[in-house]
Enzyme design. Structure first.
Site, PDB file in Angstrom:
ATOM      1  N   LYS A 107       0.876  -1.182   0.000  1.00 27.00           N
ATOM      2  CA  LYS A 107       0.000   0.000   0.000  1.00 27.00           C
ATOM      3  C   LYS A 107       0.909   1.226   0.000  1.00 27.00           C
ATOM      4  O   LYS A 107       1.546   1.543   0.986  1.00 27.00           O
ATOM      5  CB  LYS A 107      -0.891   0.006   1.254  1.00 27.00           C
ATOM      6  CG  LYS A 107      -2.164   0.717   1.039  1.00 27.00           C
ATOM      7  CD  LYS A 107      -2.447   2.064   1.617  1.00 27.00           C
ATOM      8  CE  LYS A 107      -1.668   3.032   2.327  1.00 27.00           C
ATOM      9  NZ  LYS A 107      -1.620   4.368   1.667  1.00 27.00           N
ATOM     10  N   GLU A 136      10.052   1.351  10.376  1.00 29.27           N
ATOM     11  CA  GLU A 136      11.094   2.336  10.037  1.00 29.27           C
ATOM     12  C   GLU A 136      10.450   3.706  10.171  1.00 29.27           C
ATOM     13  O   GLU A 136       9.651   4.098   9.320  1.00 29.27           O
ATOM     14  CB  GLU A 136      11.601   2.098   8.601  1.00 29.27           C
ATOM     15  CG  GLU A 136      12.353   0.796   8.416  1.00 29.27           C
ATOM     16  CD  GLU A 136      13.668   0.762   9.175  1.00 29.27           C
ATOM     17  OE1 GLU A 136      14.257   1.837   9.416  1.00 29.27           O
ATOM     18  OE2 GLU A 136      14.089  -0.341   9.549  1.00 29.27           O
ATOM     19  N   CYS A 151      13.980  10.721   6.139  1.00 24.10           N
ATOM     20  CA  CYS A 151      13.998  10.303   7.545  1.00 24.10           C
ATOM     21  C   CYS A 151      15.338  10.550   8.206  1.00 24.10           C
ATOM     22  O   CYS A 151      15.415  10.903   9.361  1.00 24.10           O
ATOM     23  CB  CYS A 151      13.630   8.835   7.645  1.00 24.10           C
ATOM     24  SG  CYS A 151      14.696   7.787   6.637  1.00 24.10           S
ATOM     25  N   GLU A 179      10.416  16.224  14.622  1.00 24.71           N
ATOM     26  CA  GLU A 179      10.790  16.038  13.219  1.00 24.71           C
ATOM     27  C   GLU A 179       9.964  17.008  12.367  1.00 24.71           C
ATOM     28  O   GLU A 179       8.739  16.972  12.406  1.00 24.71           O
ATOM     29  CB  GLU A 179      10.490  14.595  12.784  1.00 24.71           C
ATOM     30  CG  GLU A 179      10.953  14.315  11.375  1.00 24.71           C
ATOM     31  CD  GLU A 179      10.606  12.915  10.895  1.00 24.71           C
ATOM     32  OE1 GLU A 179       9.460  12.479  11.106  1.00 24.71           O
ATOM     33  OE2 GLU A 179      11.484  12.270  10.290  1.00 24.71           O
TER      34      GLU A 179
HETATM   35  P1  NAD Z   1       2.738   8.564   7.237  1.00 23.90           P
HETATM   36  O1  NAD Z   1       2.920   7.835   8.523  1.00 23.90           O
HETATM   37  O2  NAD Z   1       1.771   9.690   7.215  1.00 23.90           O
HETATM   38  O3  NAD Z   1       2.287   7.565   6.080  1.00 23.90           O
HETATM   39  C1  NAD Z   1       3.025   6.410   5.752  1.00 23.90           C
HETATM   40  C2  NAD Z   1       2.100   5.375   5.148  1.00 23.90           C
HETATM   41  O4  NAD Z   1       1.169   4.940   6.146  1.00 23.90           O
HETATM   42  C3  NAD Z   1       1.258   5.885   3.977  1.00 23.90           C
HETATM   43  O5  NAD Z   1       1.154   4.870   3.008  1.00 23.90           O
HETATM   44  C4  NAD Z   1      -0.082   6.169   4.640  1.00 23.90           C
HETATM   45  O6  NAD Z   1      -1.158   6.109   3.719  1.00 23.90           O
HETATM   46  C5  NAD Z   1      -0.156   5.033   5.647  1.00 23.90           C
HETATM   47  N1  NAD Z   1      -1.063   5.277   6.794  1.00 23.90           N
HETATM   48  C6  NAD Z   1      -1.450   6.459   7.307  1.00 23.90           C
HETATM   49  N2  NAD Z   1      -2.282   6.260   8.358  1.00 23.90           N
HETATM   50  C7  NAD Z   1      -2.422   4.919   8.495  1.00 23.90           C
HETATM   51  C8  NAD Z   1      -3.145   4.079   9.404  1.00 23.90           C
HETATM   52  N3  NAD Z   1      -3.898   4.594  10.379  1.00 23.90           N
HETATM   53  N4  NAD Z   1      -3.046   2.736   9.266  1.00 23.90           N
HETATM   54  C9  NAD Z   1      -2.257   2.211   8.295  1.00 23.90           C
HETATM   55  N5  NAD Z   1      -1.566   2.941   7.405  1.00 23.90           N
HETATM   56  C10 NAD Z   1      -1.638   4.292   7.508  1.00 23.90           C
HETATM   57  O7  NAD Z   1       4.218   9.033   6.800  1.00 23.90           O
HETATM   58  P2  NAD Z   1       4.594   9.912   5.540  1.00 23.90           P
HETATM   59  O8  NAD Z   1       4.158  11.317   5.815  1.00 23.90           O
HETATM   60  O9  NAD Z   1       4.158   9.249   4.296  1.00 23.90           O
HETATM   61  O10 NAD Z   1       6.187   9.815   5.585  1.00 23.90           O
HETATM   62  C11 NAD Z   1       6.969  10.668   6.367  1.00 23.90           C
HETATM   63  C12 NAD Z   1       7.437   9.967   7.638  1.00 23.90           C
HETATM   64  O11 NAD Z   1       8.091   8.747   7.308  1.00 23.90           O
HETATM   65  C13 NAD Z   1       8.486  10.764   8.395  1.00 23.90           C
HETATM   66  O12 NAD Z   1       8.212  10.664   9.769  1.00 23.90           O
HETATM   67  C14 NAD Z   1       9.784  10.057   8.067  1.00 23.90           C
HETATM   68  O13 NAD Z   1      10.814  10.239   9.005  1.00 23.90           O
HETATM   69  C15 NAD Z   1       9.334   8.644   7.995  1.00 23.90           C
HETATM   70  N6  NAD Z   1      10.279   7.854   7.206  1.00 23.90           N
HETATM   71  C16 NAD Z   1      11.074   6.920   7.831  1.00 23.90           C
HETATM   72  C17 NAD Z   1      12.027   6.195   7.096  1.00 23.90           C
HETATM   73  C18 NAD Z   1      12.947   5.192   7.742  1.00 23.90           C
HETATM   74  O14 NAD Z   1      13.564   4.403   7.025  1.00 23.90           O
HETATM   75  N7  NAD Z   1      13.081   5.180   9.057  1.00 23.90           N
HETATM   76  C19 NAD Z   1      12.128   6.423   5.733  1.00 23.90           C
HETATM   77  C20 NAD Z   1      11.299   7.384   5.134  1.00 23.90           C
HETATM   78  C21 NAD Z   1      10.360   8.078   5.878  1.00 23.90           C
END
Ligand code: NAD
Length: 488
Positions: free
Chosen positions: A181, A257, A291, A391
């Protein structure tokens, strides 16, 4: 600019049971270019029905195919997918830049990372080794590694290709079936990669599926489905906590992650000619939407003035604009809400610290069409300021200074996160002490942002659970079984 984006908006479908399918809702997600507001394409706005069908089809393909017990087939499939991406890098890079906004040069690097990751895990598919052990006279144990079953991958929008492939490759290499997803802001590049998966004959029909749509509904169904044995989630720490709660339904295995607030620690003996551009790049790459962004700068007070002077010069020379232009160093933020968020943090920084450069939305001419923000450095911040603690996920560098090694280490660890860190020094002893003392999954010495498929990556503290990449990354996607032989 419009001549750069002549491609017609297309409709992208879900990939379920090895077929391209339309959502039961018949509704679509619009994907727009954050640099220009232009429509890039439409993806499916899927519903619970769609994701449940996808879960059933992957579950069935996993149960009925030889995927889980045929490592050579998995090796062939992943290698062929790597070749397919390699042959399409320019097209994919352009599409990713149009959908996500990042500079085309970064898109090419991201896709090259996908190819490298797939090649590494193609080989690793044939090395899912266990162990054997003599336990007592007549008793022999085999510790076998097996696929977990059906894995759900939920991925973010900031590095939409690599962060999907980074999990997809080891999950498939280990022999699992997978449902992806992708983030709702970047569904198109993800589905485009699945078009290449569809070209690879070695994948059993239905073993891998993609369903696009809102996280809060379909992502949540994945989190609580009893047919999914593991969720691999990359995203915000708060969403990670929600997924942990959902996964309790069937004690799903989790790989998380999450976010970061990573420091670059610059000592008085740092090699500054090398450090300045790499520290700048560590925070302004992907407009800070990464991230492992080096979003905190901790600098020894004796070199602070020089470091800030040189970093300001570096920052003000960056070319901010449409990522499709080869000359662009930094693209737009991904959305209006991301722009508003970054702006809010800068207002806090303005009140509590001292803005050295940036701190505002870029306007005028082509900037008015997109979500462009000036690369920003904020100095004189205390440890309890939100700009230092939270962040931001934008091009904002928070600066603090220190006067001793002990203070530097205490500041580096004074955070809820623990994803990565950079240490800049010419002293081997200091580099060793700091790298062992900093609580982070990756510590770079005199460099930053260097990642390899063979080197583990992941978070301490609230930056995550488990490791991605490397041998440990492969093992995350395996179950461990003890088979015990007792001889007469
Ligand atoms: P997000 O948590 O808003 O969304 C990530 C994914 O989760 C999306 O596909 C979203 O549709 C889904 N999602 C949202 N709510 C959900 C729920 N209730 N249940 C299941 N799935 C759900 O994150 P984002 O804004 O897309 O990405 C940015 C964040 O990701 C930042 O915090 C960044 O640090 C982190 N990140 C971490 C890494 C790592 O390797 N540690 C890498 C990239 C990004």
């Amino acid at each position: 600019m419009s001549s750069l984006t002549e491609q017609k908006p297309a409709v992208y479908y879900n990939y379920v049971g090895g077929e391209w399918t339309e959502s039961a809702s018949r509704e679509r997600l619009e994907s727009r270019n954050p640099a220009t507001g232009e429509l890039v394409g439409y993806a499916q706005k899927s519903t619970e029905t769609d994701i449940l069908q996808s879960i059933d089809s992957v579950y069935e393909a996993y149960r009925t195919s030889d995927w889980g017990v045929n490592p050579k087939r998995r090796y062939e499939a992943l290698l062929e997918l790597a070749r397919q991406i390699e042959n399409n890098i320019e097209h994919l890079a352009r599409l990713m830049t149009m959908e996500q906004g990042k500079p085309i040069r970064e898109s090419r690097v991201e896709l090259a990372g996908c190819v490298d990751t797939l090649k590494y895990f193609a080989g690793a598919a044939r090395t899912v080794f266990g162990r054997s052990v003599q336990l007592e006279p007549g008793n022999f144990g085999v510790i076998a590694k097996e696929p977990i079953g059906v894995v759900g991958i939920i991925s973010p929008w900031n590095w939409p290709a690599l962060l999907m492939i980074r999990e997809l490759a080891p999950a498939l290499a280990a022999g699992n079936g997978v449902i992806v997803k992708p983030a709702s802001l970047t569904p198109i590049i993800s589905v485009e990669l699945f078009k290449l998966i569809d070209q690879v004959p070695h994948f059993p029909k239905g073993i891998v599926s993609i369903v696009t749509g809102p996280g809060q509904s379909i992502g949540a169904v994945m989190g609580s489905s009893k047919k999914i044995d593991m969720i691999s989630f990359t995203g915000d720490t708060s969403t990670g906590k929600t997924i942990m709660a959902l996964a309790a339904s069937n004690i799903k295995k989790l790989a998380l992650e999450l976010g970061g607030k990573s420091p670059n620690v610059v000592f008085e003996d740092a090699p500054l000619d090398k450090a300045i551009p790499l520290i700048g790049r560590s925070i302004f790459i992907s407009a800070g939407q990464i991230c492992m962004a080096g979003s905190r700068l901790l600098v020894h007070e004796s070199v602070k003035e020089e470091v800030l002077f040189r970093l300001k010069q570096y920052t003000e020379k960056l070319s901010v604009g449409n990522g499709l232009l080869e000359s662009t160093d930094m693209g737009p933020l991904v959305s209006q809400s991301q722009l508003d968020l970054v702006n809010e943090y800068c207002e806090i920084g303005r009140r509590e610290g001292n803005i050295i450069t940036g701190g505002y939305r870029l306007t005028g001419g082509a900037y008015d069409q997109g979500y462009f923000f000036a690369p920003t450095i904020i100095d004189d911040l205390s440890s309890d300021c939100r700009v230092v603690r939270e962040e931001i996920f934008g091009p904002v560098l928070a600066v603090q200074s220190f006067s001793s090694d002990e203070e530097a280490l205490a500041l580096a660890n004074d955070t809820d996160f623990g994803l990565s860190a950079g240490v800049w020094t010419s002293s081997l002893n200091r580099a060793m002490r700091m790298s062992r003392g900093i609580q982070a999954g990756t510590v770079w010495i005199n460099t930053y942002n260097k990642n390899f498929p063979e080197a583990e990556f992941g978070g301490y503290k609230q930056s995550g659970l488990g490791r991605t990449r490397g041998v440990d990354g492969l093992m995350e996607y395996c179950e461990t079984k003890h088979i015990h032989f007792e001889m007469d």
